[in-house]
Design a protein around this motif. Sequence first.
Motif, short mmCIF file in Angstrom:
data_model
loop_
_atom_site.label_atom_id
_atom_site.label_comp_id
_atom_site.label_asym_id
_atom_site.label_seq_id
_atom_site.Cartn_x
_atom_site.Cartn_y
_atom_site.Cartn_z
N ILE A 101 14.41 38.19 12.70
CA ILE A 101 14.99 37.36 11.69
C ILE A 101 14.72 35.77 12.03
O ILE A 101 14.65 35.06 10.85
N SER A 102 14.82 35.41 13.24
CA SER A 102 14.67 34.02 13.53
C SER A 102 13.48 33.52 13.51
O SER A 102 13.06 32.27 13.48
N TYR A 103 12.44 34.50 13.04
CA TYR A 103 11.09 33.80 13.20
C TYR A 103 10.67 33.04 12.19
O TYR A 103 10.35 31.93 12.22
N GLY A 104 11.26 33.22 10.81
CA GLY A 104 11.09 32.40 9.58
C GLY A 104 11.91 31.11 9.75
O GLY A 104 11.22 30.11 9.77
N GLU A 128 23.46 27.93 18.03
CA GLU A 128 24.34 28.41 17.36
C GLU A 128 24.27 28.72 16.14
O GLU A 128 24.49 29.71 15.54
N GLU A 129 23.55 27.67 15.39
CA GLU A 129 22.91 27.68 14.03
C GLU A 129 22.03 28.94 13.78
O GLU A 129 22.37 29.62 12.81
N VAL A 151 20.98 34.46 11.88
CA VAL A 151 20.51 35.83 11.97
C VAL A 151 21.80 36.56 11.57
O VAL A 151 21.74 37.56 10.86
N THR A 152 23.01 36.22 11.97
CA THR A 152 24.08 37.22 11.47
C THR A 152 24.23 37.33 10.04
O THR A 152 24.37 38.38 9.57
N LYS A 153 24.11 36.26 9.31
CA LYS A 153 24.51 36.00 7.90
C LYS A 153 23.42 37.01 7.14
O LYS A 153 23.63 37.81 6.45
N SER A 154 21.92 36.84 7.82
CA SER A 154 20.88 37.55 7.07
C SER A 154 21.25 38.85 7.20
O SER A 154 21.23 39.95 6.21
N ILE A 192 15.41 36.83 3.54
CA ILE A 192 16.67 35.97 3.24
C ILE A 192 16.66 34.82 4.10
O ILE A 192 17.25 33.90 3.90
N ALA A 193 16.47 35.16 5.42
CA ALA A 193 16.83 34.25 6.55
C ALA A 193 16.07 32.68 6.30
O ALA A 193 16.68 31.64 6.57
N VAL A 194 14.92 32.85 5.39
CA VAL A 194 14.47 31.17 5.01
C VAL A 194 15.15 30.92 3.87
O VAL A 194 14.34 29.85 3.50
N SER A 195 16.24 31.31 3.38
CA SER A 195 16.69 31.11 2.09
C SER A 195 15.91 30.94 1.22
O SER A 195 15.80 29.49 0.61
N PRO A 196 15.10 31.78 0.56
CA PRO A 196 14.24 31.68 -0.73
C PRO A 196 15.27 31.58 -1.81
O PRO A 196 16.34 31.87 -1.92
N GLU A 197 14.42 31.11 -2.80
CA GLU A 197 15.02 31.14 -4.07
C GLU A 197 14.67 32.33 -5.16
O GLU A 197 15.32 32.98 -5.65
#
Lengths: 274, 460
Positions: free
Chosen positions: A127-130, A141-142, A147-150, A185-190
């Motif tokens: 998840i954290s890769y992107g 923490e961010e 990761v948690t949200k995604s 989702i983790a990279v907040s795409p549109e």
Amino acid sequence: MTAHTQTMAGIAVRPQAGTLTGTVPKMDARGVKVYYGAKQALKGIDLEIPERQVTALIGPSGCGKSTFLRCLNRMNDTIDIARIEGLITLDGQDIYDREIDPVQLRARVGMVFQKPNPFPKSIYDNISYGPRIHGLASRREEMDEIVTKSLQRAGLWNEVKDRLKEPGTGLSGGQQQRLCIARAIAVSPEVILMDEPCSALDPIATAHIEELIDELRENYTIVIVTHNMQQAARVSQRTAFFHLGEMVEVGDTEEIFTTPRDERTQGYITGRYG
Amino acid sequence: MPVTTFLLVLLLLSFAGFQLGRTTAVSSAGGRLSRLHSVPSYYGLYVAMWVGLPALILFALWTGLEGIVVNNMVRASLPASITSLSAQEINLIMVDIHNLAYGNITSRVPEPALTAAADYYNHLRGIGNGALAVVMLALACAGLFFAKGRIHPKLRARNQVEQVVNVILILCSLVAILTTVGIVLSLLFEAIRFFTKVPPAEFLLGLHWSPQTAIRADQVASDGAFGAVPLFTGTLLIAAIAMAVAVPLGLMSAIYMSEYAPSKVRGTVKPILEILAGIPTVVYGFFAALTMAPFVRDVGQSLGFGVSSESALAAGVVMGIMIIPFVSSLSDDIINAVPQSLRDGSYGLGATKSETIRNVVLPAALPGIVGAVLLAVSRAIGETMIVVMAAGLAANLTGNPLDAVSTVTVQIATLLVGDQEFDSAKTLSAFGLGLVLFTVTLTLNIIALRVVRKYREKYD
């Protein structure tokens, strides 16, 4: 690489609202042609992709729907022999413009593939890769929060929250696919492009993903390629039918499945061929 | 009859057996091939096998045992004046008798007793050959009639032929395996002989290597020192230099070839790189000794270092160049085996090419690359010619790459070149070194192969 013909004039005269019910399209394709070497895969596609809706692309194998999908985030750039003509815009901006970096484009237009392809890393690192390569989190923490949200949004959190350090490849097929969606989702795409995301999954995992797609519609614009017409009917608001490199028909999903205008569409959805 | 005639006749008989078996089978089925259990040619092969194999086995056994039997008979016929001699002298005389019998040069003026024995030897062999010819022919014919008599449409000829083929295949692979076992055992036994002369602790932990033992008691420089540590450090030093050259260069070129190079470039560069692997190591050796070593020495001296003309650096660098195609080719295959879907997944998230390679492709390929590097290390440790020519014989205990060092393989080569006596510690120490070398490379290979295999399973 891409012999792109500028047709900025075309975009100016095009009525923005067009056939859509008052909404501005998130993405818009005009006369998209794709060649693989000498072979023409797409013969001029015009398609509007409305915001915060699910657009399904259906059609028999080899009809060009995956090719079209891969044009929307310039994944075809990675194929040497592919050549693209026509205009595709994202929020009115030409994505094949010289100014646009395909790498940044793909952060805005994410993709989920046919076969789940988690990286051989831990679930957390998948998840954290992107976010890490795009510098979306400056502190630990961010990143944890992203990761948690995604994972929560992808409906995977409860299943994996105790084993984030375990490899993503150890999950089941359906979980892997949801992990890939969470990763996107983790990279907040549109926009999220999905290329037959359920074709390698069993019915229960498929139902999970379909529910998820329905929830994601609130925040994202989704384009999904599928072979499964029930799936298209269940998850999408708009459906486009592709046949032999052409887009035969596009409209509201209900309309396409109840009163198709073209007899090829009718033949396909009633199972006469494909 | 010479051996070739025997075998030629046997071959002809087998061929005749094949034809006979075929036609008999066809006629036994009354011309309706569907009634036969197997295709007619299997019946032919069945007969040919019965003709050829028993006779061939007899031939092998006979030629193996004939010598021993004949020798014993000749030895028994020797006069008492000779049989009373020591076993070693009798052996020498037997050698002379053989030489006389075959008309070769002998080491002494032939005595009448020896000439008589040689004649007797030839006589016995003549009888033996005649008997062999008769027995083989009889056996072949017996096989022919036996097999022909058994031909019947219900005979499972194909199954029997395939079973025999199976056994032959097993025997062939056994030859390879037994040879390996034999090599290991001979190494082991000679090494054990060495360790009875020099204790293993002294060999493995001693810091001084000077394997010069006295041949005569009054010789100067008598006591040999068999501490192999300087050789181990020398070997490791050169291998480390080689890997320092080969791993970065090999890996980088593998990444370029598999990820960046257009297919045209890749198609040309890869074969060229693999030509490096085809150069004989002797050629690398004189490149190291005549070009690289003077170059290193000159550069070193101009920078104010004292460099010996046979430096570990020169040998190590050339060895590294030799190993580059090994590392690059294996790594290239491994990087290519990383599924495209992983790259797509990374690109789909907006990663650049180099981010994808660094964060996804290389980590996925890492176990395989480690395996490739380990294989290359064992190659570097076992390499001989380059170090013989470029690294020298001085077994210095040093970590300085500019000094001359010697390696395990160099010492083995020099210890066994030329005339040797095989009961001195000096010669036997080569086997001790060989055993250590074998153990190390075997261990490395096993680890490397395991790592590579484990990696392969992951994506299958």
